[in-house]
Design a protein around this motif. Sequence first.
Motif, PDB file in Angstrom:
ATOM      1  N   ILE A  70      -3.206   4.454   1.271  1.00  0.00           N
ATOM      2  CA  ILE A  70      -3.027   3.644   2.626  1.00  0.00           C
ATOM      3  C   ILE A  70      -3.973   3.865   3.479  1.00  0.00           C
ATOM      4  O   ILE A  70      -4.385   5.158   3.820  1.00  0.00           O
ATOM      5  CB  ILE A  70      -1.649   3.921   3.028  1.00  0.00           C
ATOM      6  N   ASP A  71      -4.906   2.954   3.952  1.00  0.00           N
ATOM      7  CA  ASP A  71      -6.036   3.006   4.776  1.00  0.00           C
ATOM      8  C   ASP A  71      -5.938   2.124   5.788  1.00  0.00           C
ATOM      9  O   ASP A  71      -5.703   0.908   5.747  1.00  0.00           O
ATOM     10  CB  ASP A  71      -7.442   2.739   3.944  1.00  0.00           C
ATOM     11  N   VAL A  72      -5.844   2.439   7.217  1.00  0.00           N
ATOM     12  CA  VAL A  72      -5.562   1.428   8.268  1.00  0.00           C
ATOM     13  C   VAL A  72      -6.614   1.980   9.328  1.00  0.00           C
ATOM     14  O   VAL A  72      -6.727   3.019   9.571  1.00  0.00           O
ATOM     15  CB  VAL A  72      -4.348   1.654   9.059  1.00  0.00           C
ATOM     16  N   ASP A  73      -7.641   1.205   9.813  1.00  0.00           N
ATOM     17  CA  ASP A  73      -8.572   1.407  10.482  1.00  0.00           C
ATOM     18  C   ASP A  73      -9.296   2.658  10.106  1.00  0.00           C
ATOM     19  O   ASP A  73      -9.952   3.322  10.930  1.00  0.00           O
ATOM     20  CB  ASP A  73      -8.077   1.655  11.924  1.00  0.00           C
ATOM     21  N   GLY A  74      -9.682   2.824   8.823  1.00  0.00           N
ATOM     22  CA  GLY A  74     -10.421   3.777   8.316  1.00  0.00           C
ATOM     23  C   GLY A  74      -9.794   5.240   8.223  1.00  0.00           C
ATOM     24  O   GLY A  74     -10.287   6.316   7.792  1.00  0.00           O
ATOM     25  N   LYS A  75      -8.493   5.576   8.611  1.00  0.00           N
ATOM     26  CA  LYS A  75      -7.449   6.521   8.486  1.00  0.00           C
ATOM     27  C   LYS A  75      -6.626   6.474   7.375  1.00  0.00           C
ATOM     28  O   LYS A  75      -5.921   5.612   7.014  1.00  0.00           O
ATOM     29  CB  LYS A  75      -6.802   6.505   9.887  1.00  0.00           C
ATOM     30  N   THR A  76      -6.635   7.622   6.591  1.00  0.00           N
ATOM     31  CA  THR A  76      -5.512   7.400   5.550  1.00  0.00           C
ATOM     32  C   THR A  76      -4.126   7.999   6.261  1.00  0.00           C
ATOM     33  O   THR A  76      -4.093   8.946   6.966  1.00  0.00           O
ATOM     34  CB  THR A  76      -5.952   8.837   4.745  1.00  0.00           C
ATOM     35  N   LEU A  77      -3.278   7.139   5.829  1.00  0.00           N
ATOM     36  CA  LEU A  77      -1.947   7.022   6.608  1.00  0.00           C
ATOM     37  C   LEU A  77      -0.982   7.308   5.523  1.00  0.00           C
ATOM     38  O   LEU A  77      -1.160   7.061   4.227  1.00  0.00           O
ATOM     39  CB  LEU A  77      -1.592   6.023   7.311  1.00  0.00           C
ATOM     40  N   VAL A  78       0.536   7.467   5.693  1.00  0.00           N
ATOM     41  CA  VAL A  78       1.498   7.258   4.788  1.00  0.00           C
ATOM     42  C   VAL A  78       2.433   6.304   5.294  1.00  0.00           C
ATOM     43  O   VAL A  78       2.354   5.615   6.303  1.00  0.00           O
ATOM     44  CB  VAL A  78       2.432   8.688   4.864  1.00  0.00           C
ATOM     45  N   GLU A  79       3.443   5.788   4.477  1.00  0.00           N
ATOM     46  CA  GLU A  79       4.163   4.693   4.498  1.00  0.00           C
ATOM     47  C   GLU A  79       4.949   4.678   6.145  1.00  0.00           C
ATOM     48  O   GLU A  79       5.090   3.749   6.642  1.00  0.00           O
ATOM     49  CB  GLU A  79       5.389   4.564   3.500  1.00  0.00           C
ATOM     50  N   SER A  80       5.272   5.797   6.377  1.00  0.00           N
ATOM     51  CA  SER A  80       6.102   6.036   7.918  1.00  0.00           C
ATOM     52  C   SER A  80       5.302   5.682   8.971  1.00  0.00           C
ATOM     53  O   SER A  80       5.741   5.506  10.104  1.00  0.00           O
ATOM     54  CB  SER A  80       6.797   7.247   8.015  1.00  0.00           C
ATOM     55  N   ASP A  81       3.932   5.643   8.668  1.00  0.00           N
ATOM     56  CA  ASP A  81       3.172   5.156   9.746  1.00  0.00           C
ATOM     57  C   ASP A  81       3.083   3.953   9.944  1.00  0.00           C
ATOM     58  O   ASP A  81       2.545   3.319  11.248  1.00  0.00           O
ATOM     59  CB  ASP A  81       1.612   5.686   9.642  1.00  0.00           C
ATOM     60  N   LEU A  82       3.275   3.095   9.269  1.00  0.00           N
ATOM     61  CA  LEU A  82       3.213   1.602   9.366  1.00  0.00           C
ATOM     62  C   LEU A  82       4.300   0.963  10.016  1.00  0.00           C
ATOM     63  O   LEU A  82       5.288   1.432  10.343  1.00  0.00           O
ATOM     64  CB  LEU A  82       3.358   0.997   7.809  1.00  0.00           C
ATOM     65  N   LYS A  83       4.030  -0.285  10.703  1.00  0.00           N
ATOM     66  CA  LYS A  83       4.864  -0.746  11.570  1.00  0.00           C
ATOM     67  C   LYS A  83       4.945  -2.285  11.496  1.00  0.00           C
ATOM     68  O   LYS A  83       3.996  -3.131  11.016  1.00  0.00           O
ATOM     69  CB  LYS A  83       4.527  -0.709  13.064  1.00  0.00           C
ATOM     70  N   VAL A  84       6.285  -2.900  11.669  1.00  0.00           N
ATOM     71  CA  VAL A  84       6.424  -4.257  11.625  1.00  0.00           C
ATOM     72  C   VAL A  84       5.380  -5.151  12.554  1.00  0.00           C
ATOM     73  O   VAL A  84       5.209  -4.712  13.833  1.00  0.00           O
ATOM     74  CB  VAL A  84       7.831  -4.625  12.033  1.00  0.00           C
ATOM     75  N   GLY A  85       4.783  -5.923  12.062  1.00  0.00           N
ATOM     76  CA  GLY A  85       3.843  -6.681  12.934  1.00  0.00           C
ATOM     77  C   GLY A  85       2.562  -6.765  12.577  1.00  0.00           C
ATOM     78  O   GLY A  85       1.572  -7.338  12.799  1.00  0.00           O
ATOM     79  N   GLN A  86       2.292  -5.400  11.715  1.00  0.00           N
ATOM     80  CA  GLN A  86       0.716  -5.196  11.503  1.00  0.00           C
ATOM     81  C   GLN A  86       0.386  -6.102  10.675  1.00  0.00           C
ATOM     82  O   GLN A  86       1.074  -6.720   9.553  1.00  0.00           O
ATOM     83  CB  GLN A  86       0.818  -3.824  10.948  1.00  0.00           C
ATOM     84  N   ILE A  87      -0.798  -6.291  10.470  1.00  0.00           N
ATOM     85  CA  ILE A  87      -1.776  -7.145   9.360  1.00  0.00           C
ATOM     86  C   ILE A  87      -2.428  -6.303   8.346  1.00  0.00           C
ATOM     87  O   ILE A  87      -3.045  -5.525   8.664  1.00  0.00           O
ATOM     88  CB  ILE A  87      -2.761  -8.124  10.139  1.00  0.00           C
ATOM     89  N   VAL A  88      -1.926  -6.601   7.271  1.00  0.00           N
ATOM     90  CA  VAL A  88      -2.218  -5.857   6.052  1.00  0.00           C
ATOM     91  C   VAL A  88      -2.473  -6.685   4.627  1.00  0.00           C
ATOM     92  O   VAL A  88      -2.074  -7.772   4.646  1.00  0.00           O
ATOM     93  CB  VAL A  88      -1.170  -4.507   5.846  1.00  0.00           C
ATOM     94  N   ARG A  89      -3.327  -5.712   3.943  1.00  0.00           N
ATOM     95  CA  ARG A  89      -3.564  -6.558   2.499  1.00  0.00           C
ATOM     96  C   ARG A  89      -2.911  -5.370   1.635  1.00  0.00           C
ATOM     97  O   ARG A  89      -3.222  -4.395   1.794  1.00  0.00           O
ATOM     98  CB  ARG A  89      -5.274  -6.540   2.232  1.00  0.00           C
ATOM     99  N   ILE A  90      -2.267  -5.910   0.598  1.00  0.00           N
ATOM    100  CA  ILE A  90      -1.812  -5.051  -0.623  1.00  0.00           C
ATOM    101  C   ILE A  90      -2.347  -5.381  -1.917  1.00  0.00           C
ATOM    102  O   ILE A  90      -2.476  -6.568  -2.352  1.00  0.00           O
ATOM    103  CB  ILE A  90      -0.406  -4.984  -0.372  1.00  0.00           C
ATOM    104  N   THR A  91      -2.903  -4.453  -2.619  1.00  0.00           N
ATOM    105  CA  THR A  91      -3.440  -4.502  -3.898  1.00  0.00           C
ATOM    106  C   THR A  91      -2.238  -4.183  -4.750  1.00  0.00           C
ATOM    107  O   THR A  91      -1.949  -2.991  -4.626  1.00  0.00           O
ATOM    108  CB  THR A  91      -4.596  -4.298  -4.231  1.00  0.00           C
ATOM    109  N   GLY A  92      -1.682  -4.829  -5.746  1.00  0.00           N
ATOM    110  CA  GLY A  92      -0.836  -4.318  -6.773  1.00  0.00           C
ATOM    111  C   GLY A  92      -0.453  -5.372  -7.658  1.00  0.00           C
ATOM    112  O   GLY A  92      -1.100  -6.270  -8.087  1.00  0.00           O
ATOM    113  N   THR A  93       0.788  -4.885  -8.239  1.00  0.00           N
ATOM    114  CA  THR A  93       1.330  -5.926  -9.335  1.00  0.00           C
ATOM    115  C   THR A  93       2.757  -6.244  -8.496  1.00  0.00           C
ATOM    116  O   THR A  93       3.324  -5.796  -7.923  1.00  0.00           O
ATOM    117  CB  THR A  93       1.875  -5.181 -10.655  1.00  0.00           C
ATOM    118  N   VAL A  94       3.269  -7.621  -9.121  1.00  0.00           N
ATOM    119  CA  VAL A  94       4.400  -8.064  -8.845  1.00  0.00           C
ATOM    120  C   VAL A  94       5.436  -8.275  -9.984  1.00  0.00           C
ATOM    121  O   VAL A  94       4.901  -8.703 -10.826  1.00  0.00           O
ATOM    122  CB  VAL A  94       4.185  -9.447  -7.886  1.00  0.00           C
TER     123      VAL A  94
END
Length: 550
Positions: A70-94
């Motif tokens: 998880i990388d936001v603004d160049g910082k390594t974060l964890v899931e609990s740092d994320l917030k509703v309303g943020q714009i993100v891109r996810i790479t993975g499988t569905v």
Amino acid sequence: MKYTKLSPLMISLLLAACGGGSGGSSTPAANNGSSSAPAAAKTEVTQGMVTGFGSVIVNGVHYDVGSANIDVDGKTLVESDLKVGQIVRITGTVNADGKSGKASKLEGETQLVGPISSIDLEAGVLVALGQTILLTADTFYDDDMTASQLKVGDIIEVSSYLNSEGVMVATRIDWEDDDDAFQLSGVISALDTVNKTFLINGTLVDYSNATLAALRGAVLEDGLKLRVVGDFDGTLFIARGNLHPSHLGFKRSDDFDDDDNIEITLSGPVADLIPGVSFTINGILVLINTNTEFDDGVPADLVDGVMVEVEGQLDANQNLVAEEIELNYRAKISNKGLLESVDLIANSIVVNGITFEINEDTSFNDRSRSKVRFFDLEDLMTGDTLHVRGYTIAATATTAERNIASRIERHNPHAFGNDDWKLEIEGVVEAVGINSITVEGQEIQVSPLTRIEGFANLDLFLAAALGLEVEVRALTQNGVATAIKIEVEDDDINDDDDSSSSSSESSESSSAETSSESSSSASSEEASSESSSSSDDDDSTSSASSSSAA
């Protein structure tokens, strides 16, 4: 998601292969007459707004990010740092259900970090770093923040989309205490390699003191989406350090080198529409052709400002070629009140007598004292104070009118300052339900938000409530009463107290504290009411402004 329709024969073969049961899952084997191992899940990329957690919900899919980078603004974060309303891109499988998946990488980006230079709450507009930012009914805010609290000089973080006028439409605003460096993200234009300047959405950026070492193979040119960090002198943004290719652009040369056929899902508002040809979402070019399919609408419904979800693949120029376009709608209903009922089977709720359907795009936000992070339909309780925003789908010859909830926010009881909801009742608890008590024949809902004097939590109170003499302060609406506070007679508390050292002195002290608490609690509730009412008034004006702008 795209699914392959299987023939009845193939379905029967698949069922036979897994024993005919419905509890297992299987992936169709390649159509070569063999029963070889199923093909590996295909990597997909989805980009849009975080609408909830469990683990992370983007574009209606619940992604497990437990092992993701998880990388936001160049910082390594964890899931609990994320917030509703943020714009993100996810790479993975569905997964095959199209509703869950596993992320290998989550990248996010704040579109702006900087001080507010002007603000007009009546119009729902503020300016920072030379950028115009629009506040709407759909904007999420930092914990305990309301629009009315924003003032000139505040340093804020803004997650946003761009509308058709190039204005940032805020999806989330947070406080930022660090004024060491400001940030701006967007597509560059008017690149001047001699004077080393370019524009990001109209703000002039001087990159003469910045370095290009972190471009990761991308070429500095008009159309490249960048994230720049630096200082702002009121008119000029002075970049320093590295220029970073945006996490939310597709023109980084090393992004998709390993897979030319990767499936992309992108959501946001339409801008720069050329009917039948192309449009942009946050500066990303989306191409339309004769093979593009439309869901929940027709090509004529595609206009600047409408929210869409696009599925497709990148062409040789790394533009997104739309295979399917699903049209969504902005919030048009704003309904505040007490939750009357929840139907987990039909995925619906009733507020103020109006039934709202919940779908994969509904976002949930808990702004109550509980602050439940993984907040979802299952967490709602009858009597919760809700603000529901959504839209109406008109009736047809075969279907009735439907109301779809696009956003559900839970607030503290009494948050909207509705004095006519007040109910005070005193008496003995005659019956106890799963989440209710009955006093003087009145059934009253209780929840973890109810303040209960003398008990550590709701479960302990319900276990001992039968026969207790209580005084209840509650809210009522449409026949539903919900307790804000329950005071238990001191004698009843002392009778249940295992401690044998209960003196009249401590009892007097407890009474004094209770009186003080009641007084301060009432003041606190009034202040909370005023603040919340002010915030909701801001939402109304902002929403009206947004509609007229669109």
